[in-house]
Design an enzyme around this catalytic site. Structure first.
Site, PDB file in Angstrom:
ATOM      1  N   ARG A 143      40.600  47.799  43.869  1.00  0.00           N
ATOM      2  CA  ARG A 143      41.200  46.781  43.008  1.00  0.00           C
ATOM      3  C   ARG A 143      41.179  45.400  43.635  1.00  0.00           C
ATOM      4  O   ARG A 143      41.262  44.409  42.949  1.00  0.00           O
ATOM      5  CB  ARG A 143      42.650  47.147  42.686  1.00  0.00           C
ATOM      6  CG  ARG A 143      42.819  48.379  41.839  1.00  0.00           C
ATOM      7  CD  ARG A 143      44.266  48.592  41.439  1.00  0.00           C
ATOM      8  NE  ARG A 143      44.824  47.422  40.808  1.00  0.00           N
ATOM      9  CZ  ARG A 143      45.754  46.632  41.361  1.00  0.00           C
ATOM     10  NH1 ARG A 143      46.237  46.867  42.540  1.00  0.00           N
ATOM     11  NH2 ARG A 143      46.199  45.583  40.704  1.00  0.00           N
ATOM     12  N   GLY A 187      51.998  36.196  42.349  1.00  0.00           N
ATOM     13  CA  GLY A 187      50.631  36.650  42.102  1.00  0.00           C
ATOM     14  C   GLY A 187      49.663  35.486  42.108  1.00  0.00           C
ATOM     15  O   GLY A 187      49.783  34.577  41.290  1.00  0.00           O
ATOM     16  N   THR A 237      51.181  39.441  38.532  1.00  0.00           N
ATOM     17  CA  THR A 237      50.685  40.320  39.588  1.00  0.00           C
ATOM     18  C   THR A 237      49.550  41.227  39.145  1.00  0.00           C
ATOM     19  O   THR A 237      48.938  41.895  39.982  1.00  0.00           O
ATOM     20  CB  THR A 237      51.833  41.196  40.121  1.00  0.00           C
ATOM     21  OG1 THR A 237      52.425  41.885  39.015  1.00  0.00           O
ATOM     22  CG2 THR A 237      52.875  40.357  40.814  1.00  0.00           C
ATOM     23  N   GLY A 238      49.282  41.301  37.860  1.00  0.00           N
ATOM     24  CA  GLY A 238      48.222  42.190  37.388  1.00  0.00           C
ATOM     25  C   GLY A 238      48.700  43.624  37.295  1.00  0.00           C
ATOM     26  O   GLY A 238      49.876  43.918  37.476  1.00  0.00           O
ATOM     27  N   ALA A 239      47.776  44.499  37.026  1.00  0.00           N
ATOM     28  CA  ALA A 239      48.105  45.915  36.833  1.00  0.00           C
ATOM     29  C   ALA A 239      47.988  46.676  38.146  1.00  0.00           C
ATOM     30  O   ALA A 239      47.422  46.195  39.113  1.00  0.00           O
ATOM     31  CB  ALA A 239      47.144  46.525  35.811  1.00  0.00           C
ATOM     32  N   ALA A 280      43.884  36.009  39.190  1.00  0.00           N
ATOM     33  CA  ALA A 280      43.453  35.423  37.915  1.00  0.00           C
ATOM     34  C   ALA A 280      44.605  34.958  37.040  1.00  0.00           C
ATOM     35  O   ALA A 280      44.653  33.799  36.627  1.00  0.00           O
ATOM     36  CB  ALA A 280      42.588  36.430  37.165  1.00  0.00           C
ATOM     37  N   ALA A 281      45.549  35.840  36.742  1.00  0.00           N
ATOM     38  CA  ALA A 281      46.623  35.475  35.814  1.00  0.00           C
ATOM     39  C   ALA A 281      47.504  34.374  36.383  1.00  0.00           C
ATOM     40  O   ALA A 281      47.743  33.347  35.734  1.00  0.00           O
ATOM     41  CB  ALA A 281      47.468  36.712  35.481  1.00  0.00           C
ATOM     42  N   CYS A 290      35.812  41.878  39.155  1.00  0.00           N
ATOM     43  CA  CYS A 290      34.728  42.619  38.511  1.00  0.00           C
ATOM     44  C   CYS A 290      33.497  42.706  39.407  1.00  0.00           C
ATOM     45  O   CYS A 290      32.615  43.536  39.193  1.00  0.00           O
ATOM     46  CB  CYS A 290      34.363  41.986  37.171  1.00  0.00           C
ATOM     47  SG  CYS A 290      33.894  40.250  37.303  1.00  0.00           S
ATOM     48  N   VAL A 314      56.718  38.858  47.482  1.00  0.00           N
ATOM     49  CA  VAL A 314      58.051  38.816  46.882  1.00  0.00           C
ATOM     50  C   VAL A 314      58.578  40.242  46.856  1.00  0.00           C
ATOM     51  O   VAL A 314      57.948  41.141  46.291  1.00  0.00           O
ATOM     52  CB  VAL A 314      58.006  38.210  45.464  1.00  0.00           C
ATOM     53  CG1 VAL A 314      59.367  38.309  44.794  1.00  0.00           C
ATOM     54  CG2 VAL A 314      57.553  36.750  45.536  1.00  0.00           C
TER      55      VAL A 314
END
Length: 200
Positions: free
Chosen positions: A136, A9, A115-117, A12-13, A46, A83
């Site tokens: 998204r 991912g 990977t986020g939601a 952001a994360a 956002c 992945v």
């Protein structure tokens, strides 16, 4: 030999973690490899409603750090790589290069999944039909733009929270007839008191 941190991912994360770890560990101490299936990293999701609405004129305006900038900081970012499997016993992942279709195995000492939601799709008949989209990613926004340029005139936005209303407003500004569907009694009902939500 340096240990390897593998990150799944590149938004952001994942990239925030990569950047923080790089501040603490040198390249000689830790190799950082990040896989991102899209072509961009570290963008402001956002801002997607404003991209759809035309207030943000380019997807690149939402990118905080490019893959090249991350690479310049000693983070090996591999975009357009997905992945597809994790082998915990072997400390390895299977990665597909989305451009060539080739698969490879990459070993790791440490693994971070960032990977986020995923979006929630209602279990409605036709939810997977052509023209039913989620918003998204930048690729999702590009598909909305493609439909707008192709002549879309009507839109239904499911969800009247912050993002749903921002998307609806953006589509109105682009000249579409927009309907918003919300399961709560009023828009913004999950984040505002009932009297305020009713005013919205």
């Amino acid at each position: 030999m340096a240990r390897r941190l593998l990150i799944i991912g590149g938004d952001a994360a994942g990239m925030s973690a990569a950047t923080q770890v790089r501040r603490m560990k040198t390249v000689d101490e830790l190799e950082i490899v990040a896989f991102e299936r899209s072509s961009r990293t570290s963008y402001a999701a956002c801002g997607l409603p404003y991209l759809v609405g035309g207030l943000v004129t380019s997807p690149d305006s939402l990118v905080a750090r490019t893959p090249e900038q991350h690479r310049g900081k000693g983070i090996d970012v591999r975009t357009r790589h997905e992945v597809t499997a994790i082998d915990v016993k072997a400390s390895a992942v299977t990665v597909r290069d989305l451009d060539s279709g080739l698969e490879s195995t990459v070993h790791y000492d440490e693994l971070l999944i960032g990977t986020g939601a995923s979006g929630i799709s209602p279990p409605w008949p036709g939810i997977d039909a052509k023209g039913v989209l989620q918003l998204r990613t930048l690729d999702d926004a590009a598909e909305v733009e493609r439909l707008l340029v192709a002549g879309a005139r009507r839109a239904v936005v499911v969800g009247a929270g912050y993002i749903g209303l921002e998307v609806a407003e953006g589509l109105l500004q682009r000249g579409l007839h927009v309907t918003v569907v919300e399961r709560l009694d009023a828009p913004m009902g999950a984040v505002l008191d009932a009297d305020m939500a009713t005013l919205v």
